[in-house]
Design an enzyme around this catalytic site. Structure first.
Site, mmCIF file in Angstrom:
data_model
loop_
_atom_site.group_PDB
_atom_site.id
_atom_site.type_symbol
_atom_site.label_atom_id
_atom_site.label_comp_id
_atom_site.label_asym_id
_atom_site.label_seq_id
_atom_site.Cartn_x
_atom_site.Cartn_y
_atom_site.Cartn_z
ATOM 1 N N ALA A 5 0.848 -1.196 0.000
ATOM 2 C CA ALA A 5 0.000 0.000 0.000
ATOM 3 C C ALA A 5 0.881 1.242 0.000
ATOM 4 O O ALA A 5 1.952 1.257 0.611
ATOM 5 C CB ALA A 5 -0.868 0.004 1.252
ATOM 6 N N GLU A 21 3.643 -4.956 7.926
ATOM 7 C CA GLU A 21 2.614 -3.987 8.299
ATOM 8 C C GLU A 21 2.666 -3.599 9.779
ATOM 9 O O GLU A 21 2.458 -2.447 10.148
ATOM 10 C CB GLU A 21 1.216 -4.532 7.949
#
Ligand SMILES: C/C=C/C(=O)SCCNC(=O)CCNC(=O)[C@H](O)C(C)(C)COP(=O)(O)OP(=O)(O)OC[C@H]1O[C@@H](n2cnc3c(N)ncnc32)[C@H](O)[C@@H]1OP(=O)(O)O
Length: 262
Positions: free
Chosen positions: A68, A136
């Site tokens: 992302a 993450e």
């Protein structure tokens, strides 16, 4: 008109293979343009009876995809998080359900959503210099694009926990050893190898491939008795397709099958 709705997701169709390139500098990141573009593209490819295989790679020679675009999450907006989580789900589940065979040519860093898109593919070929991680938690997020689920299915609990809970980044040789990728190839050759495998896919009946993929995907969700019964049902259903007759008769007549994808 191009099949892709965004320059960030490029597509070239050659023979029975669609080559899809994530092209979002600098790190081939995912955002609110590239994710819907991937979903839309795979939807169009599903409707194209001549496309049997999809090869996914990253533009350039450093990143397959770094996941992302972290700039999107800087202000901590829950609405952005919600839209992105849904866009990831829509895109990667559409890819996982692609009716043909998808092959990730991992030509560099595959991080976070970059590794998750590779895991949504059927097969992964990594270059020797590629590095993979689900980092993450290091930035206060979690892998919401299939990481906790698909990594567990591919490599089991131990390495999933090392990679997600300890943020361990692994190199291609380790990825091969734990079953995260199926093959490691020299630097600069993943695409060539993936395209060769895609050509091999073209020799299989696309109707058989689609049915097999449905059965394989359902295996982890249903009982073995139900899975075995579904296999028998799908086997008999193939006999109402043209490809079944073509495949068997081509073998008996010692010629190459001409698939109709129906
Ligand atoms: C559900 C899904 C969630 C997610 O996917 S969250 C994101 C998970 N991904 C990551 O955390 C990876 C972040 N990136 C990195 O850790 C590093 O990159 C690498 C280790 C992959 C490579 O490091 P190095 O060789 O030093 O390259 P560089 O200078 O960091 O990257 C080149 C340019 O690319 C930008 N970039 C890299 N990854 C991202 C990203 N995920 N989001 C936004 N930008 C990114 C950098 O900032 C920089 O840019 P500039 O040249 O302007 O300094």
């Amino acid at each position: 008109m191009s099949l892709s709705q965004s320059d960030k997701i490029k597509v070239e169709i050659s023979g029975n293979t669609a080559l899809v390139t994530i092209d979002n500098p600098a790190a081939n990141t995912w955002d609110e343009e590239s994710l819907p573009a991937l979903a839309g593209l795979v939807g169009s490819l599903n409707a194209n009876r001549d496309v049997y295989a999809l090869v996914l790679t990253g533009a350039g020679d450093k990143f397959f995809s770094a996941g992302a675009d972290l700039k999107l999450f800087a202000d901590g907006d829950p609405a952005t998080a919600d839209r992105m989580a849904k866009a990831f789900g829509q895109a990667f589940e559409t890819l996982a359900d692609f009716r043909g065979v998808s092959i990730a040519a991992v030509n560099g860093f595959a991080m976070g959503g970059g590794l998750e898109v590779a895991m949504a593919c059927d097969i992964r070929i990594a270059e020797e210099q590629a590095q993979m991680a689900l980092p993450e938690a290091k930035v206060g997020l979690l892998p919401c694009a299939g990481g906790t689920q698909r990594l567990t299915q591919l490599v089991g609990l131990g390495w999933t926990k090392r990679m997600i809970l300890c943020g361990e980044r692994i190199k291609a040789d380790r990825a091969l050893e734990i079953g995260l990728v199926e093959e490691v190839v020299p630097s600069g050759t993943a695409l060539e190898r993936a395209l060769a495998l895609a050509t091999q896919v073209g020799e299989q009946s696309p109707t058989s491939v689609a049915a097999c993929k449905r059965l394989i995907h359902s295996a982890s969700e249903i009982t073995i008795a139900k899975g075995l019964a579904d296999e028998r049902t799908e086997f008999v259903e193939l006999f109402s397709t043209e490809d079944q007759r073509e495949g068997v008769n081509a073998f008996l007549e010692k010629r190459k099958a001409q698939w109709k994808n129906c």
